[in-house]
Design a protein around this motif. Structure first.
Motif, PDB file in Angstrom:
ATOM      1  N   ASP A 294       0.835  -1.207   0.000  1.00  0.00           N
ATOM      2  CA  ASP A 294       0.000   0.000   0.000  1.00  0.00           C
ATOM      3  C   ASP A 294       0.863   1.248   0.000  1.00  0.00           C
ATOM      4  O   ASP A 294       0.554   2.237  -0.682  1.00  0.00           O
ATOM      5  CB  ASP A 294      -0.931   0.015   1.220  1.00  0.00           C
ATOM      6  N   GLY A 295       1.941   1.229   0.785  1.00  0.00           N
ATOM      7  CA  GLY A 295       2.852   2.368   0.823  1.00  0.00           C
ATOM      8  C   GLY A 295       3.511   2.603  -0.531  1.00  0.00           C
ATOM      9  O   GLY A 295       3.639   3.745  -0.985  1.00  0.00           O
ATOM     10  N   LEU A 296       3.929   1.512  -1.181  1.00  0.00           N
ATOM     11  CA  LEU A 296       4.532   1.649  -2.519  1.00  0.00           C
ATOM     12  C   LEU A 296       3.506   2.153  -3.529  1.00  0.00           C
ATOM     13  O   LEU A 296       3.825   2.999  -4.375  1.00  0.00           O
ATOM     14  CB  LEU A 296       5.129   0.311  -2.974  1.00  0.00           C
ATOM     15  N   ALA A 297       2.272   1.652  -3.417  1.00  0.00           N
ATOM     16  CA  ALA A 297       1.221   2.133  -4.319  1.00  0.00           C
ATOM     17  C   ALA A 297       0.925   3.609  -4.065  1.00  0.00           C
ATOM     18  O   ALA A 297       0.751   4.396  -5.003  1.00  0.00           O
ATOM     19  CB  ALA A 297      -0.048   1.294  -4.142  1.00  0.00           C
ATOM     20  N   ALA A 298       0.898   3.972  -2.797  1.00  0.00           N
ATOM     21  CA  ALA A 298       0.662   5.379  -2.462  1.00  0.00           C
ATOM     22  C   ALA A 298       1.819   6.240  -2.959  1.00  0.00           C
ATOM     23  O   ALA A 298       1.605   7.357  -3.445  1.00  0.00           O
ATOM     24  CB  ALA A 298       0.482   5.540  -0.950  1.00  0.00           C
ATOM     25  N   ALA A 299       3.044   5.710  -2.849  1.00  0.00           N
ATOM     26  CA  ALA A 299       4.195   6.461  -3.350  1.00  0.00           C
ATOM     27  C   ALA A 299       4.111   6.616  -4.862  1.00  0.00           C
ATOM     28  O   ALA A 299       4.389   7.698  -5.403  1.00  0.00           O
ATOM     29  CB  ALA A 299       5.497   5.763  -2.951  1.00  0.00           C
ATOM     30  N   ASP A 300       3.726   5.547  -5.558  1.00  0.00           N
ATOM     31  CA  ASP A 300       3.558   5.642  -7.017  1.00  0.00           C
ATOM     32  C   ASP A 300       2.453   6.624  -7.377  1.00  0.00           C
ATOM     33  O   ASP A 300       2.596   7.440  -8.291  1.00  0.00           O
ATOM     34  CB  ASP A 300       3.243   4.264  -7.611  1.00  0.00           C
ATOM     35  N   LYS A 301       1.341   6.547  -6.626  1.00  0.00           N
ATOM     36  CA  LYS A 301       0.245   7.479  -6.881  1.00  0.00           C
ATOM     37  C   LYS A 301       0.691   8.912  -6.587  1.00  0.00           C
ATOM     38  O   LYS A 301       0.370   9.845  -7.337  1.00  0.00           O
ATOM     39  CB  LYS A 301      -0.963   7.123  -6.023  1.00  0.00           C
ATOM     40  N   ALA A 302       1.472   9.094  -5.524  1.00  0.00           N
ATOM     41  CA  ALA A 302       1.974  10.431  -5.188  1.00  0.00           C
ATOM     42  C   ALA A 302       2.904  10.939  -6.283  1.00  0.00           C
ATOM     43  O   ALA A 302       2.869  12.120  -6.632  1.00  0.00           O
ATOM     44  CB  ALA A 302       2.691  10.404  -3.845  1.00  0.00           C
TER      45      ALA A 302
END
Length: 156
Positions: free
Chosen positions: A42-50
Protein backbone atom coordinates in the motif's frame (compact mmCIF):
# COMPACT_ATOMS: atom_id res chain seq x y z
CA UNK A 1 21.30 -44.12 28.36
CA UNK A 2 20.54 -45.46 25.10
CA UNK A 3 21.36 -43.45 22.05
CA UNK A 4 18.33 -44.65 20.20
CA UNK A 5 15.91 -43.73 23.00
CA UNK A 6 17.45 -40.28 23.30
CA UNK A 7 17.34 -39.78 19.60
CA UNK A 8 13.75 -41.02 19.50
CA UNK A 9 12.76 -38.74 22.43
CA UNK A 10 14.42 -35.77 20.80
CA UNK A 11 12.62 -36.55 17.53
CA UNK A 12 9.26 -36.71 19.35
CA UNK A 13 9.98 -33.43 21.19
CA UNK A 14 11.06 -31.85 17.92
CA UNK A 15 7.91 -33.02 16.15
CA UNK A 16 5.71 -31.75 19.00
CA UNK A 17 7.55 -28.42 18.94
CA UNK A 18 7.24 -28.26 15.14
CA UNK A 19 3.50 -29.08 15.34
CA UNK A 20 2.95 -26.54 18.16
CA UNK A 21 4.91 -23.91 16.20
CA UNK A 22 2.96 -24.65 12.98
CA UNK A 23 -0.38 -24.60 14.77
CA UNK A 24 -0.03 -21.67 17.22
CA UNK A 25 3.11 -19.65 16.49
CA UNK A 26 3.44 -19.75 12.72
CA UNK A 27 -0.05 -18.34 11.77
CA UNK A 28 0.25 -15.09 13.79
CA UNK A 29 3.77 -14.57 12.44
CA UNK A 30 2.55 -15.19 8.88
CA UNK A 31 -0.45 -12.95 9.49
CA UNK A 32 1.83 -10.16 10.79
CA UNK A 33 4.18 -10.66 7.83
CA UNK A 34 1.25 -10.58 5.39
CA UNK A 35 -0.11 -7.42 7.03
CA UNK A 36 3.35 -5.88 6.89
CA UNK A 37 3.69 -6.88 3.22
CA UNK A 38 0.24 -5.38 2.55
CA UNK A 39 1.20 -2.16 4.29
CA UNK A 40 4.44 -2.03 2.32
CA UNK A 41 2.53 -2.68 -0.93
CA UNK A 42 0.00 0.00 0.00
CA UNK A 43 2.85 2.37 0.82
CA UNK A 44 4.53 1.65 -2.52
CA UNK A 45 1.22 2.13 -4.32
CA UNK A 46 0.66 5.38 -2.46
CA UNK A 47 4.19 6.46 -3.35
CA UNK A 48 3.56 5.64 -7.02
CA UNK A 49 0.25 7.48 -6.88
CA UNK A 50 1.97 10.43 -5.19
CA UNK A 51 4.60 10.44 -7.94
CA UNK A 52 1.95 10.49 -10.66
CA UNK A 53 -0.01 13.15 -8.75
CA UNK A 54 3.17 15.19 -8.36
CA UNK A 55 3.93 14.85 -12.08
CA UNK A 56 0.34 15.83 -12.88
CA UNK A 57 0.50 18.77 -10.46
CA UNK A 58 3.84 19.91 -11.92
CA UNK A 59 2.40 19.70 -15.44
CA UNK A 60 -0.69 21.59 -14.35
CA UNK A 61 1.43 24.21 -12.58
CA UNK A 62 3.64 24.65 -15.65
CA UNK A 63 0.52 24.98 -17.83
CA UNK A 64 -0.93 27.57 -15.45
CA UNK A 65 2.40 29.41 -15.38
CA UNK A 66 2.52 29.38 -19.20
CA UNK A 67 -1.06 30.66 -19.36
CA UNK A 68 -0.25 33.37 -16.81
CA UNK A 69 2.81 34.42 -18.81
CA UNK A 70 0.77 34.51 -22.02
CA UNK A 71 -1.94 36.50 -20.27
CA UNK A 72 0.64 38.91 -18.86
CA UNK A 73 2.25 39.30 -22.29
CA UNK A 74 -1.16 39.92 -23.85
CA UNK A 75 -2.04 42.40 -21.11
CA UNK A 76 1.32 44.13 -21.52
CA UNK A 77 0.92 44.39 -25.31
CA UNK A 78 -2.61 45.74 -24.85
CA UNK A 79 -1.31 48.30 -22.37
CA UNK A 80 1.49 49.25 -24.76
CA UNK A 81 -1.06 49.71 -27.56
CA UNK A 82 -3.18 51.87 -25.25
CA UNK A 83 -0.17 53.94 -24.25
CA UNK A 84 0.82 54.38 -27.90
CA UNK A 85 -2.74 55.43 -28.74
CA UNK A 86 -2.84 57.86 -25.80
CA UNK A 87 0.50 59.33 -26.86
CA UNK A 88 -0.72 59.68 -30.44
CA UNK A 89 -3.96 61.28 -29.23
CA UNK A 90 -2.01 63.65 -26.97
CA UNK A 91 0.27 64.61 -29.87
CA UNK A 92 -2.72 65.23 -32.14
CA UNK A 93 -4.43 67.28 -29.40
CA UNK A 94 -1.21 69.22 -28.81
CA UNK A 95 -0.85 69.91 -32.54
CA UNK A 96 -4.49 71.03 -32.67
CA UNK A 97 -3.98 73.34 -29.69
CA UNK A 98 -0.77 74.75 -31.18
CA UNK A 99 -2.51 75.34 -34.52
CA UNK A 100 -5.47 76.98 -32.81
CA UNK A 101 -3.13 79.18 -30.76
CA UNK A 102 -1.13 80.04 -33.89
CA UNK A 103 -4.32 80.95 -35.78
CA UNK A 104 -5.57 83.01 -32.84
CA UNK A 105 -2.20 84.78 -32.60
CA UNK A 106 -2.19 85.42 -36.34
CA UNK A 107 -5.75 86.75 -36.15
CA UNK A 108 -4.80 88.91 -33.16
CA UNK A 109 -1.71 90.13 -35.00
CA UNK A 110 -3.80 90.92 -38.10
CA UNK A 111 -6.36 92.76 -35.95
CA UNK A 112 -3.59 94.68 -34.15
CA UNK A 113 -2.03 95.51 -37.50
CA UNK A 114 -5.39 96.71 -38.81
CA UNK A 115 -5.91 98.81 -35.65
CA UNK A 116 -2.42 100.25 -36.02
CA UNK A 117 -3.14 101.08 -39.68
CA UNK A 118 -6.41 102.72 -38.68
CA UNK A 119 -4.70 104.69 -35.94
CA UNK A 120 -1.96 105.68 -38.37
CA UNK A 121 -4.56 106.78 -40.93
CA UNK A 122 -6.29 108.82 -38.22
CA UNK A 123 -3.01 110.38 -37.26
CA UNK A 124 -2.04 111.05 -40.88
CA UNK A 125 -5.47 112.56 -41.49
CA UNK A 126 -5.03 114.84 -38.50
CA UNK A 127 -1.55 115.79 -39.72
CA UNK A 128 -2.88 116.37 -43.23
CA UNK A 129 -5.62 118.58 -41.90
CA UNK A 130 -3.12 120.46 -39.75
CA UNK A 131 -0.81 120.81 -42.73
CA UNK A 132 -3.61 121.98 -44.98
CA UNK A 133 -4.75 124.41 -42.33
CA UNK A 134 -1.31 125.90 -42.13
CA UNK A 135 -1.08 126.05 -45.87
CA UNK A 136 -4.37 127.75 -46.22
CA UNK A 137 -3.88 129.76 -43.04
CA UNK A 138 -7.32 129.21 -41.97
CA UNK A 139 -9.11 126.68 -39.89
CA UNK A 140 -10.85 123.72 -41.48
CA UNK A 141 -13.91 122.46 -39.68
CA UNK A 142 -13.55 118.69 -39.16
CA UNK A 143 -17.32 118.32 -38.73
CA UNK A 144 -18.07 120.00 -41.99
CA UNK A 145 -15.43 118.17 -43.94
CA UNK A 146 -15.97 114.69 -42.40
CA UNK A 147 -16.71 113.14 -45.79
CA UNK A 148 -13.52 114.60 -47.25
CA UNK A 149 -11.53 113.27 -44.26
CA UNK A 150 -13.07 109.78 -44.60
CA UNK A 151 -12.16 109.72 -48.27
CA UNK A 152 -8.60 110.84 -47.40
CA UNK A 153 -8.33 108.03 -44.81
CA UNK A 154 -9.41 105.38 -47.30
CA UNK A 155 -6.88 106.59 -49.85
CA UNK A 156 -4.08 106.31 -47.31
Amino acid sequence: MNLNATLFAQLVVFLILAWFTMKFVWPPIMKALDERAGKIADGLAAADKAKTDLAHAEKKASDELRKARESAAEFRSGAERQVAQLIEDARAEGARIVNAAREAAEAEAAAASQRAKEALREHVAVLAVAGAERILRREINAQAHAELLTQLKSEL
